[in-house]
Scaffold this active site. Sequence first.
Site, PDB file in Angstrom:
ATOM      1  CD  GLU A 118      -2.596   1.133   2.724  1.00 51.40           C
ATOM      2  OE1 GLU A 118      -2.335   0.271   3.595  1.00 51.40           O
ATOM      3  OE2 GLU A 118      -3.531   1.936   2.844  1.00 51.40           O
ATOM      4  CE  LYS A 163      -6.955   1.418   3.569  1.00 50.43           C
ATOM      5  NZ  LYS A 163      -5.774   1.849   4.356  1.00 50.43           N
ATOM      6  CB  CYS A 212      -4.478  -1.991   4.297  1.00 53.83           C
ATOM      7  SG  CYS A 212      -3.613  -2.339   5.849  1.00 53.83           S
TER       8      CYS A 212
END
Lengths: 286, 291
Positions: free
Chosen positions: A43, A110, A146
């Site tokens: 990330e 994300k 994540c």
Amino acid sequence: MSIRIAIAQCAPALGAVKRNLDMHDKWIARAKAAGARLVIFPELSLTGYYLKDLAADVACAADDPQLARIAEASRDIDISAGFVERSADAKLHIAQGHWSGGKLVHVHRKVYLPTYGIFDDGRYFGPGDRFETYQWAGGTTGVAICEDLWHVSTPYLYAAAGATIVLAPSASPGRGVAEGGDLGTAESCRLMDRFYASYLTVYIVYVNRVGHEDGIAFWGGSEIVAPDGTVAARAPEFDEDLLIGEIDPELVARERARNPLLRDEREDIVLRNIAGRLGLPFDRRD
Amino acid sequence: MTSTLARTGVVRPDPKDPSPLRIDEALVRKMLILFIRDETVKARLRRAVVGVSGGVDSAVTVALAAEALGPENVLALFTPYRTSSPESRDHAQQLSRKFGFTLEEVPITEQVDAYFRARKEKVDKVRIGNKMARERKSIEYDRSWPDGIVLGTSNKTELLLGYGTQFGDMACGINPVGDLYKTQLRELALSIGIPEAIVRKPPTAELWEGQTDEGELGFTYADADLILYHMVDRRLRPAELVEHGFDAQLVARIRELVRRNHYKRVMPLIAKLSLRTVGHDFLYPRDWEAD
């Protein structure tokens, strides 16, 4: 025919994009030399994670010239790397791009921005609003950055949409040092990877970084978990590592034949339940 | 062996069960060595300076620093006042021999006494103790120039209770041991080879003769650590701790120390005036573009 992939378990510098681009070049060359078809970075690999106000300073559009180096390098090997994307309407997103054949072929923003405890994503970034699969030589793939992976619905949606691979680039801080086992975070992540891989019969490619930012250690431990729940490859904790592993589409087919949970999945019932609870109209097709 | 469930989820608070404080010493050692190495480099420094008192906190800090940066890059300063015990000097020397770092003795009696001799008013012993702590830190910072980082030695118990001198022993560039309770730090100390005599002796700041931490605080570290663990790490409210059998008065006292001393743990307040203010909404990471 299995496909070889490489995980670059690296330590990006915080806010130093130029230096990180140089760092990417080195890992890309190593992955290429190892015969990998894809190299996946963690990330925000091009910018570092705990950016705070630096987020706006390092943000760029997905077609920004500074990312052209990554695009150029993707003529020989597919590259999945993280950056701060400034959208056309000037929102900042934590993004993971997939470059292939010299072009950007997919961007995931994300969706779930952790803003609690040691996390402050929601203060600096806007959320993505979709989980879209895409194709590359390895097969149908979805990206869960994540915290995205911690939400059960994320890998579920990808698997339901036909993904056989979930790439999970992360910047996971290590914590929990009680005796009697592994690092607390490592234990949670491994449980999650193995559960998703086995019950959705997909490959989970967990890509974590290492190094420190403001005293917080990222624990590494990247791994590839196969659809039969076995750990196909795992990197050490806390140290840099180029992890090489294979994605085998035939193993996916065998596992799905043995364990046809996905075939029998009733998305219509899931949707009807959710639509009903939210008071949304739901068209039955029967 | 603690179960996964106990480690990640269910812990029954029990005043007689210290096991929730147990740590994986090998993992902690590895994490702290990487922390010292990485954050020293990110600060563009290469040496560490540690004030060594002969006590267990600074012993662990200096031993980890020697392992992380190499003993040749660690300077330990033993800075006795006339009330400091010869045993403390002996313990500091034992550590230097065992871990191979340079130990220098810089006495602070002369300057501290000269300062207070010139004062007209009656001086409380707390003032002398604070002055000593700040005198020591000023020496550590002086000796850190130009390429050294001052390592902090305040453990989590001290930080939470506020049992330290602001800008004195609490001051540092980085602190490797600040997330370890005293009980955990002792456990780590034994596992990395700190001599038992140092680990087992009663903790003291040696700010005046006969002072011990536990005597001054009025409770033991073992009791305080368990209460703090459940209150801070596990987020139990004081009332819940009392329900589980912890002493109500002690819980209240510890909670109040944590609250009252919070100012010592944060940066000084800056009056907000402009559109963008240091500390309020000018928020850059410290490792900004660091290597």
